[in-house]
Design a protein around this motif. Structure first.
Motif, PDB file in Angstrom:
ATOM      1  N   MET A   1      21.271 -39.759   3.174  1.00  0.00           N
ATOM      2  CA  MET A   1      20.761 -39.757   1.821  1.00  0.00           C
ATOM      3  C   MET A   1      20.762 -41.188   1.283  1.00  0.00           C
ATOM      4  SD  MET A   1      22.211 -37.782  -1.507  1.00  0.00           S
ATOM      5  CE  MET A   1      21.273 -36.296  -1.504  1.00  0.00           C
ATOM      6  N   SER A   2      19.650 -41.612   0.756  1.00  0.00           N
ATOM      7  CA  SER A   2      19.524 -42.965   0.232  1.00  0.00           C
ATOM      8  C   SER A   2      20.122 -43.054  -1.164  1.00  0.00           C
ATOM      9  CB  SER A   2      18.043 -43.362   0.187  1.00  0.00           C
ATOM     10  OG  SER A   2      17.901 -44.632  -0.376  1.00  0.00           O
ATOM     11  N   SER A   3      20.808 -44.164  -1.440  1.00  0.00           N
ATOM     12  CA  SER A   3      21.416 -44.332  -2.763  1.00  0.00           C
ATOM     13  C   SER A   3      20.705 -45.417  -3.566  1.00  0.00           C
ATOM     14  CB  SER A   3      22.899 -44.663  -2.624  1.00  0.00           C
ATOM     15  OG  SER A   3      23.048 -45.894  -1.954  1.00  0.00           O
ATOM     16  N   THR A   4      19.413 -45.655  -3.280  1.00  0.00           N
ATOM     17  CA  THR A   4      18.665 -46.641  -4.035  1.00  0.00           C
ATOM     18  C   THR A   4      17.900 -45.957  -5.151  1.00  0.00           C
ATOM     19  OG1 THR A   4      16.814 -46.476  -2.516  1.00  0.00           O
ATOM     20  CG2 THR A   4      18.427 -48.191  -2.060  1.00  0.00           C
ATOM     21  N   PHE A   5      18.100 -46.441  -6.357  1.00  0.00           N
ATOM     22  CA  PHE A   5      17.436 -45.898  -7.528  1.00  0.00           C
ATOM     23  C   PHE A   5      16.647 -47.005  -8.202  1.00  0.00           C
ATOM     24  CE2 PHE A   5      21.236 -43.297  -6.948  1.00  0.00           C
ATOM     25  CZ  PHE A   5      20.670 -42.032  -6.903  1.00  0.00           C
ATOM     26  N   LYS A   6      15.487 -46.666  -8.755  1.00  0.00           N
ATOM     27  CA  LYS A   6      14.651 -47.659  -9.422  1.00  0.00           C
ATOM     28  C   LYS A   6      15.078 -47.872 -10.867  1.00  0.00           C
ATOM     29  CE  LYS A   6      10.740 -46.744  -6.461  1.00  0.00           C
ATOM     30  NZ  LYS A   6       9.440 -46.136  -6.327  1.00  0.00           N
ATOM     31  N   ARG A   7      15.608 -46.846 -11.508  1.00  0.00           N
ATOM     32  CA  ARG A   7      16.012 -46.933 -12.903  1.00  0.00           C
ATOM     33  C   ARG A   7      17.300 -46.136 -13.108  1.00  0.00           C
ATOM     34  NH1 ARG A   7      13.623 -50.767 -15.291  1.00  0.00           N
ATOM     35  NH2 ARG A   7      13.256 -49.816 -17.271  1.00  0.00           N
ATOM     36  N   ILE A   8      18.130 -46.585 -14.050  1.00  0.00           N
ATOM     37  CA  ILE A   8      19.341 -45.867 -14.439  1.00  0.00           C
ATOM     38  C   ILE A   8      19.305 -45.699 -15.948  1.00  0.00           C
ATOM     39  CG2 ILE A   8      21.866 -45.916 -14.557  1.00  0.00           C
ATOM     40  CD1 ILE A   8      21.868 -47.542 -11.999  1.00  0.00           C
ATOM     41  N   GLU A   9      19.525 -44.471 -16.424  1.00  0.00           N
ATOM     42  CA  GLU A   9      19.554 -44.216 -17.862  1.00  0.00           C
ATOM     43  C   GLU A   9      21.009 -44.193 -18.321  1.00  0.00           C
ATOM     44  OE1 GLU A   9      16.953 -41.288 -20.235  1.00  0.00           O
ATOM     45  OE2 GLU A   9      18.882 -40.280 -20.004  1.00  0.00           O
ATOM     46  N   TYR A  10      21.342 -45.084 -19.267  1.00  0.00           N
ATOM     47  CA  TYR A  10      22.674 -45.134 -19.852  1.00  0.00           C
ATOM     48  C   TYR A  10      22.641 -44.442 -21.201  1.00  0.00           C
ATOM     49  CZ  TYR A  10      23.897 -48.686 -16.398  1.00  0.00           C
ATOM     50  OH  TYR A  10      24.143 -49.350 -15.229  1.00  0.00           O
ATOM     51  N   MET A  11      23.769 -43.812 -21.587  1.00  0.00           N
ATOM     52  CA  MET A  11      23.861 -43.146 -22.881  1.00  0.00           C
ATOM     53  C   MET A  11      25.202 -43.479 -23.526  1.00  0.00           C
ATOM     54  SD  MET A  11      23.455 -39.101 -23.777  1.00  0.00           S
ATOM     55  CE  MET A  11      25.069 -38.589 -23.261  1.00  0.00           C
ATOM     56  N   CYS A  12      25.183 -43.706 -24.845  1.00  0.00           N
ATOM     57  CA  CYS A  12      26.420 -43.926 -25.588  1.00  0.00           C
ATOM     58  C   CYS A  12      27.076 -42.566 -25.817  1.00  0.00           C
ATOM     59  CB  CYS A  12      26.140 -44.618 -26.919  1.00  0.00           C
ATOM     60  SG  CYS A  12      27.622 -44.828 -27.943  1.00  0.00           S
ATOM     61  N   THR A  13      28.357 -42.459 -25.494  1.00  0.00           N
ATOM     62  CA  THR A  13      29.045 -41.177 -25.625  1.00  0.00           C
ATOM     63  C   THR A  13      29.303 -40.804 -27.075  1.00  0.00           C
ATOM     64  OG1 THR A  13      31.178 -42.263 -25.362  1.00  0.00           O
ATOM     65  CG2 THR A  13      30.162 -41.349 -23.381  1.00  0.00           C
ATOM     66  N   TYR A  14      29.235 -41.757 -28.010  1.00  0.00           N
ATOM     67  CA  TYR A  14      29.503 -41.458 -29.414  1.00  0.00           C
ATOM     68  C   TYR A  14      28.243 -41.112 -30.198  1.00  0.00           C
ATOM     69  CZ  TYR A  14      34.401 -42.661 -29.267  1.00  0.00           C
ATOM     70  OH  TYR A  14      35.741 -42.650 -28.988  1.00  0.00           O
ATOM     71  N   CYS A  15      27.184 -41.926 -30.089  1.00  0.00           N
ATOM     72  CA  CYS A  15      26.006 -41.717 -30.937  1.00  0.00           C
ATOM     73  C   CYS A  15      24.821 -41.121 -30.189  1.00  0.00           C
ATOM     74  CB  CYS A  15      25.593 -43.019 -31.623  1.00  0.00           C
ATOM     75  SG  CYS A  15      24.929 -44.266 -30.511  1.00  0.00           S
ATOM     76  N   GLY A  16      24.853 -41.127 -28.855  1.00  0.00           N
ATOM     77  CA  GLY A  16      23.776 -40.541 -28.080  1.00  0.00           C
ATOM     78  C   GLY A  16      22.609 -41.474 -27.806  1.00  0.00           C
ATOM     79  N   LYS A  17      22.713 -42.748 -28.195  1.00  0.00           N
ATOM     80  CA  LYS A  17      21.639 -43.697 -27.927  1.00  0.00           C
ATOM     81  C   LYS A  17      21.450 -43.847 -26.426  1.00  0.00           C
ATOM     82  CE  LYS A  17      20.138 -48.408 -28.692  1.00  0.00           C
ATOM     83  NZ  LYS A  17      20.404 -49.707 -29.296  1.00  0.00           N
ATOM     84  N   LYS A  18      20.177 -43.921 -25.985  1.00  0.00           N
ATOM     85  CA  LYS A  18      19.878 -44.028 -24.553  1.00  0.00           C
ATOM     86  C   LYS A  18      19.107 -45.303 -24.275  1.00  0.00           C
ATOM     87  CE  LYS A  18      19.809 -39.067 -23.911  1.00  0.00           C
ATOM     88  NZ  LYS A  18      19.018 -37.891 -23.587  1.00  0.00           N
ATOM     89  N   GLU A  19      19.395 -45.923 -23.131  1.00  0.00           N
ATOM     90  CA  GLU A  19      18.672 -47.091 -22.658  1.00  0.00           C
ATOM     91  C   GLU A  19      18.450 -46.934 -21.170  1.00  0.00           C
ATOM     92  OE1 GLU A  19      19.673 -51.088 -23.537  1.00  0.00           O
ATOM     93  OE2 GLU A  19      20.224 -50.631 -25.600  1.00  0.00           O
ATOM     94  N   THR A  20      17.228 -47.216 -20.721  1.00  0.00           N
ATOM     95  CA  THR A  20      16.895 -47.146 -19.301  1.00  0.00           C
ATOM     96  C   THR A  20      16.756 -48.565 -18.768  1.00  0.00           C
ATOM     97  OG1 THR A  20      15.736 -45.081 -19.704  1.00  0.00           O
ATOM     98  CG2 THR A  20      15.294 -46.164 -17.627  1.00  0.00           C
TER      99      THR A  20
END
Length: 51
Positions: free
Chosen positions: A1-20
Motif C-alpha cells: 500500500m502506497s503512503s503518498t498523498f497529494k493533499r492533507i486536510e488539517y482541522m482545528c479541534t476547537y473551532c472546526g476551521k479546515k485547511e488543505t
C-alpha cells in the motif's frame, strides 16, 4: 500500500476551521483561534488524507 498523498486536510479541534495543504508544506501556521480565550492558537490535527 502506497503512503503518498497529494493533499492533507488539517482541522482545528476547537473551532472546526479546515485547511488543505500539500505534505511538503507541513502543518498550517497557528494563527488565533476565535473559540479559545485570549490570543491562543489553533490546535491542528489531520482530518483527511486526499489523493
Amino acid at each position: 500500500m502506497s503512503s503518498t498523498f497529494k493533499r492533507i486536510e488539517y482541522m482545528c479541534t476547537y473551532c472546526g476551521k479546515k485547511e488543505t495543504r500539500s505534505p511538503s508544506m507541513g502543518r498550517p501556521q497557528p494563527g488565533k483561534c476565535p473559540r479559545k480565550n485570549g490570543d491562543k492558537p489553533h490546535s491542528w490535527v489531520i482530518n483527511k488524507r486526499l489523493g
